[in-house]
Motif scaffolding. Structure first.
Motif, PDB file in Angstrom:
ATOM      1  N   MET A 182     -32.510  29.285 -38.903  1.00 34.84           N
ATOM      2  CA  MET A 182     -33.388  28.147 -38.562  1.00 34.84           C
ATOM      3  C   MET A 182     -32.698  26.816 -38.843  1.00 34.84           C
ATOM      4  N   ILE A 183     -32.114  26.764 -40.043  1.00 34.64           N
ATOM      5  CA  ILE A 183     -31.406  25.524 -40.403  1.00 34.64           C
ATOM      6  C   ILE A 183     -30.221  25.315 -39.473  1.00 34.64           C
ATOM      7  N   ALA A 184     -29.541  26.404 -39.150  1.00 36.71           N
ATOM      8  CA  ALA A 184     -28.398  26.301 -38.234  1.00 36.71           C
ATOM      9  C   ALA A 184     -28.846  25.775 -36.878  1.00 36.71           C
ATOM     10  N   LEU A 185     -30.016  26.214 -36.453  1.00 39.76           N
ATOM     11  CA  LEU A 185     -30.535  25.782 -35.160  1.00 39.76           C
ATOM     12  C   LEU A 185     -30.830  24.282 -35.165  1.00 39.76           C
ATOM     13  N   ILE A 186     -31.488  23.834 -36.257  1.00 41.67           N
ATOM     14  CA  ILE A 186     -31.785  22.403 -36.371  1.00 41.67           C
ATOM     15  C   ILE A 186     -30.483  21.603 -36.392  1.00 41.67           C
ATOM     16  N   GLY A 187     -29.501  22.119 -37.143  1.00 37.37           N
ATOM     17  CA  GLY A 187     -28.206  21.433 -37.221  1.00 37.37           C
ATOM     18  C   GLY A 187     -27.580  21.277 -35.856  1.00 37.37           C
ATOM     19  N   MET A 188     -27.615  22.357 -35.086  1.00 39.35           N
ATOM     20  CA  MET A 188     -27.000  22.294 -33.758  1.00 39.35           C
ATOM     21  C   MET A 188     -27.786  21.371 -32.839  1.00 39.35           C
ATOM     22  N   ALA A 189     -29.111  21.366 -32.973  1.00 40.50           N
ATOM     23  CA  ALA A 189     -29.920  20.458 -32.154  1.00 40.50           C
ATOM     24  C   ALA A 189     -29.573  19.006 -32.484  1.00 40.50           C
ATOM     25  N   LEU A 190     -29.380  18.699 -33.780  1.00 40.43           N
ATOM     26  CA  LEU A 190     -29.025  17.335 -34.177  1.00 40.43           C
ATOM     27  C   LEU A 190     -27.667  16.940 -33.602  1.00 40.43           C
ATOM     28  N   ILE A 191     -26.710  17.875 -33.655  1.00 42.18           N
ATOM     29  CA  ILE A 191     -25.386  17.574 -33.109  1.00 42.18           C
ATOM     30  C   ILE A 191     -25.483  17.336 -31.601  1.00 42.18           C
ATOM     31  N   GLY A 192     -26.318  18.138 -30.945  1.00 44.27           N
ATOM     32  CA  GLY A 192     -26.522  17.936 -29.513  1.00 44.27           C
ATOM     33  C   GLY A 192     -27.120  16.569 -29.223  1.00 44.27           C
ATOM     34  N   ALA A 193     -28.127  16.172 -30.010  1.00 47.61           N
ATOM     35  CA  ALA A 193     -28.758  14.859 -29.812  1.00 47.61           C
ATOM     36  C   ALA A 193     -27.742  13.747 -30.056  1.00 47.61           C
ATOM     37  N   GLY A 194     -26.897  13.923 -31.093  1.00 47.74           N
ATOM     38  CA  GLY A 194     -25.872  12.919 -31.375  1.00 47.74           C
ATOM     39  C   GLY A 194     -24.921  12.760 -30.210  1.00 47.74           C
ATOM     40  N   THR A 195     -24.562  13.890 -29.598  1.00 51.42           N
ATOM     41  CA  THR A 195     -23.658  13.836 -28.445  1.00 51.42           C
ATOM     42  C   THR A 195     -24.281  13.047 -27.305  1.00 51.42           C
ATOM     43  N   LEU A 196     -25.613  13.234 -27.112  1.00 47.97           N
ATOM     44  CA  LEU A 196     -26.292  12.489 -26.051  1.00 47.97           C
ATOM     45  C   LEU A 196     -26.168  10.982 -26.277  1.00 47.97           C
ATOM     46  N   PHE A 197     -26.300  10.541 -27.565  1.00 48.39           N
ATOM     47  CA  PHE A 197     -26.182   9.112 -27.832  1.00 48.39           C
ATOM     48  C   PHE A 197     -24.760   8.625 -27.568  1.00 48.39           C
ATOM     49  N   PHE A 198     -23.756   9.455 -27.891  1.00 52.56           N
ATOM     50  CA  PHE A 198     -22.380   9.064 -27.583  1.00 52.56           C
ATOM     51  C   PHE A 198     -22.194   8.900 -26.075  1.00 52.56           C
ATOM     52  N   ILE A 199     -22.791   9.832 -25.311  1.00 58.05           N
ATOM     53  CA  ILE A 199     -22.679   9.740 -23.849  1.00 58.05           C
ATOM     54  C   ILE A 199     -23.360   8.456 -23.364  1.00 58.05           C
ATOM     55  N   ALA A 200     -24.579   8.185 -23.891  1.00 55.20           N
ATOM     56  CA  ALA A 200     -25.297   6.980 -23.472  1.00 55.20           C
ATOM     57  C   ALA A 200     -24.494   5.727 -23.833  1.00 55.20           C
ATOM     58  N   GLY A 201     -23.871   5.735 -25.014  1.00 56.24           N
ATOM     59  CA  GLY A 201     -23.055   4.585 -25.420  1.00 56.24           C
ATOM     60  C   GLY A 201     -21.887   4.383 -24.480  1.00 56.24           C
ATOM     61  N   THR A 202     -21.267   5.487 -24.061  1.00 53.21           N
ATOM     62  CA  THR A 202     -20.134   5.395 -23.143  1.00 53.21           C
ATOM     63  C   THR A 202     -20.588   4.920 -21.768  1.00 53.21           C
ATOM     64  N   VAL A 203     -21.759   5.418 -21.326  1.00 55.68           N
ATOM     65  CA  VAL A 203     -22.301   4.959 -20.040  1.00 55.68           C
ATOM     66  C   VAL A 203     -22.540   3.443 -20.112  1.00 55.68           C
ATOM     67  N   GLY A 204     -23.080   2.982 -21.245  1.00 53.29           N
ATOM     68  CA  GLY A 204     -23.292   1.556 -21.421  1.00 53.29           C
ATOM     69  C   GLY A 204     -21.982   0.785 -21.375  1.00 53.29           C
ATOM     70  N   LEU A 205     -20.956   1.333 -22.035  1.00 49.64           N
ATOM     71  CA  LEU A 205     -19.650   0.675 -22.039  1.00 49.64           C
ATOM     72  C   LEU A 205     -19.115   0.521 -20.622  1.00 49.64           C
TER      73      LEU A 205
END
Lengths: 191, 97
Positions: B1-24
């Motif tokens: 369960m904790i591993a799942l939450i961890g992976m979901a957080l990493i996935g969400a973080g990646t989305l923000f990196f993508i959005a930041g790059t799109v903004g750039l």
């Protein structure tokens, strides 16, 4: 201080009146001022490098270099911090930083890309030094604002949407920073 | 369960990196691009750090991740300010370089 003086006299008596090494000349007060930063820097390095002995080959010189840079800076005024207010600020700030990131991300990926950028100027009531630096850094993580310049009391802020209510956003931030440093909110404080 | 939450957080973080790059890439000028980089990438790193901390679980790793995130946030805000200041002082003509 006294022992250093004695050392100097001793050198003079011995007839070798040359300038002593800068380290010997360094007043004890200044050395003491560096003790706390030295401990902090060493702990940071230790945690980052997992306390491996061989890592100090790089960490040791890096800590010394940082301490030397610290001596080049003018001594900072000491600020008293209110722990509870600091904690409350951290929580509020985390929420604002998430809001800011979500806001700019949505603008970036939105097909219309709603932007109405512009600069605005803000006169801060926070005193010079740590509170003002903290304000400038925090402004950059708040939704839609980016600090572009600090000149004395004037803060130049870049806005993604220049219709943002600056007084509400920055005013609130200022009040919270003032609380962290035990400063009277919204009043001019002599630095 | 904790591993799942961890992976979901990493996935969400990646989305923000993508959005930041799109903004750039999409934003019209340097200042707007800085907004995207300092804010979106900062949260992206914090989320990935949080996820990695959940996945790792060792105290040393968590302390290291927290330090790295704190320094990245501090240097990100400071660098963003310095770049914006430099662009302003360099003048309007090459502000969009």
């Amino acid at each position: 201080m006294k022992s250093f003086q004695a050392l100097d006299d001793g050198l003079a008596v011995a007839g070798q009146h040359r300038k002593p090494a800068p380290l010997v000349r360094m007043p004890r007060q200044r050395l003491r001022r560096l003790t706390f930063p030295a401990v902090i820097l060493a702990v940071i390095w230790g945690v980052l490098a997992d306390w491996r002995l061989e890592s100090w080959l790089f960490g040791g010189p890096a800590v010394l270099l940082a301490l030397w840079l610290l001596t080049l800076l003018p001594p900072a005024r000491r600020w008293t911090m209110a722990p509870l207010a600091a904690l409350r600020f951290a929580g509020w700030f985390a929420v604002q930083a998430v809001r800011g990131a979500v806001d700019v991300s949505l603008r970036a990926v939105s097909p219309r890309m709603p932007l109405n950028p512009g600069f605005r100027s803000w006169r801060t009531t926070l005193p010079e030094g740590t509170p003002r630096i903290m304000l400038a850094n925090a402004v950059s993580l708040l939704p839609g604002t980016l600090s572009a310049e600090i000149e004395g009391q004037r803060l130049v802020i870049h806005l993604l949407d220049c219709h943002t209510d600056l007084a509400a956003e920055i005013g609130r931030l200022e009040a919270r920073i003032a609380a962290v440093f035990n400063l009277p909110a919204g009043k001019e404080t002599a630095a | 369960m904790i591993a799942l939450i961890g992976m979901a957080l990493i996935g969400a973080g990646t989305l923000f990196f993508i959005a930041g790059t799109v903004g750039l890439l999409r934003f019209p000028d340097l200042y707007c691009q800085l907004h995207a980089l300092t804010k979106a990438d900062g949260l992206g790193l914090a989320l990935i750090g949080l996820g990695a901390a959940l996945l790792s679980g060792s105290v040393g790793d968590i302390a290291r991740i927290a330090l790295i995130c704190a320094f990245a946030a501090l240097s990100g805000a400071t660098c963003g300010h310095l770049i914006a200041r430099h662009a302003r002082r360099a003048g309007q003509e090459d502000a969009d370089a």
